[in-house]
Design a protein around this motif. Structure first.
Motif, short mmCIF file in Angstrom:
data_model
loop_
_atom_site.label_atom_id
_atom_site.label_comp_id
_atom_site.label_asym_id
_atom_site.label_seq_id
_atom_site.Cartn_x
_atom_site.Cartn_y
_atom_site.Cartn_z
N PRO A 1 -10.13 5.11 -4.98
CA PRO A 1 -8.75 4.76 -4.65
C PRO A 1 -8.40 5.07 -3.20
O PRO A 1 -8.82 6.09 -2.65
CB PRO A 1 -7.92 5.61 -5.60
CG PRO A 1 -8.82 6.67 -6.11
CD PRO A 1 -10.22 6.22 -5.91
N VAL A 2 -7.62 4.18 -2.60
CA VAL A 2 -7.12 4.33 -1.23
C VAL A 2 -5.60 4.25 -1.31
O VAL A 2 -5.06 3.27 -1.79
CB VAL A 2 -7.68 3.23 -0.31
CG1 VAL A 2 -7.09 3.33 1.08
CG2 VAL A 2 -9.21 3.28 -0.27
N ASN A 3 -4.92 5.30 -0.86
CA ASN A 3 -3.46 5.38 -0.88
C ASN A 3 -2.91 5.40 -2.31
O ASN A 3 -1.82 4.89 -2.57
CB ASN A 3 -2.83 4.24 -0.08
CG ASN A 3 -1.36 4.48 0.20
OD1 ASN A 3 -0.97 5.57 0.59
ND2 ASN A 3 -0.54 3.46 0.00
N GLU A 4 -3.60 6.03 -3.21
CA GLU A 4 -3.18 6.08 -4.61
C GLU A 4 -1.80 6.73 -4.78
O GLU A 4 -1.01 6.33 -5.62
CB GLU A 4 -4.21 6.84 -5.44
CG GLU A 4 -3.85 6.95 -6.90
CD GLU A 4 -4.89 7.67 -7.72
OE1 GLU A 4 -4.82 7.60 -8.96
OE2 GLU A 4 -5.79 8.32 -7.15
N HIS A 5 -1.50 7.73 -3.97
CA HIS A 5 -0.25 8.46 -4.11
C HIS A 5 0.83 7.99 -3.14
O HIS A 5 1.89 8.60 -3.04
CB HIS A 5 -0.50 9.96 -3.94
CG HIS A 5 -1.51 10.48 -4.92
ND1 HIS A 5 -1.28 10.53 -6.28
CD2 HIS A 5 -2.79 10.93 -4.74
CE1 HIS A 5 -2.35 11.01 -6.90
NE2 HIS A 5 -3.28 11.25 -5.99
N GLY A 6 0.55 6.90 -2.41
CA GLY A 6 1.54 6.31 -1.53
C GLY A 6 1.82 7.13 -0.28
O GLY A 6 2.84 6.91 0.37
N ASN A 7 0.93 8.03 0.08
CA ASN A 7 1.15 8.90 1.24
C ASN A 7 0.31 8.51 2.45
O ASN A 7 0.23 9.27 3.42
CB ASN A 7 0.89 10.36 0.87
CG ASN A 7 -0.52 10.60 0.37
OD1 ASN A 7 -1.34 9.69 0.31
ND2 ASN A 7 -0.81 11.83 0.00
#
Length: 188
Positions: A118-124
């Motif tokens: 995952p890349v940018n899974e947490h939106g940060n």
């Protein structure tokens, strides 16, 4: 009639004109990935001291369309930080995230293929992945490790060879006479 249509048009304007909930999501994801590579050094019980960083390991980042989008070497701490701009993964409609495949190779170790990272899974604007490589050992079954891909191991061999050749990697010095691992070094 006019009294009925006016609220309907106002509703449509609200729905499509001003409500960002229904806005089309960005097609790309931007994030800084922190990648780390280690090997198990045998210290038990298992703790952070049980893993030694691998320097000069090559990371190969592949996007969902199968293109190499970045490659680089780990530092003394086994880390490589890379900014990425990749396609948003539509399989996750509630997230502004993407996924990559990560191939890791290092001299003296068997290769590793990690799918659906995952890349940018947490939106940060961040992402991270850790890889643990296995040392090449004579008279053992030395093959690449792979995770998140329920396919036959020969498919993994072909995939690894394809990307290693595409990038122009060299073969490692032969430790095991029955196998040839890829090196992080690029042919000139």
């Amino acid at each position: 009639m006019r009294a009925i249509l006016l609220p309907f048009f106002c509703f449509l304007l609200l729905l499509f004109g001003t409500n960002s909930t229904f806005a089309k999501p960005e097609n790309t994801v931007k994030a800084t990935m922190s990648l780390k590579v280690v090997y198990f050094n045998g210290i038990e019980p298992i703790s952070d001291k049980s893993f030694t960083p691998i320097k000069n390991a090559r990371f190969i980042v592949i996007d969902r369309s199968g293109e190499i989008v970045a490659t680089g070497l780990s530092d003394l701490n086994g880390e490589w930080i890379v900014p990425l701009v990749i396609e948003r993964d539509p399989r996750f409609p509630t997230k502004q995230m993407g996924t990559i495949t990560l191939i890791t190779v290092a001299n003296g170790f068997n290769e590793n293929l990690l799918f659906n990272v995952p890349v940018n899974e947490h939106g940060n604007g961040k992402g991270r992945a850790s890889v643990s490589l296995r040392p090449v050992e004579p008279n053992r079954r030395n093959e690449p490790s792979y995770l998140n891909a329920p396919v036959h191991r020969f498919t993994m061999f072909d995939t690894l060879d394809y990307y290693a050749k595409k990038l122009g990697l060299k073969r490692q010095l032969q430790i095991d006479p029955h196998s040839l691992q890829w090196s992080p070094e690029i042919s000139q």
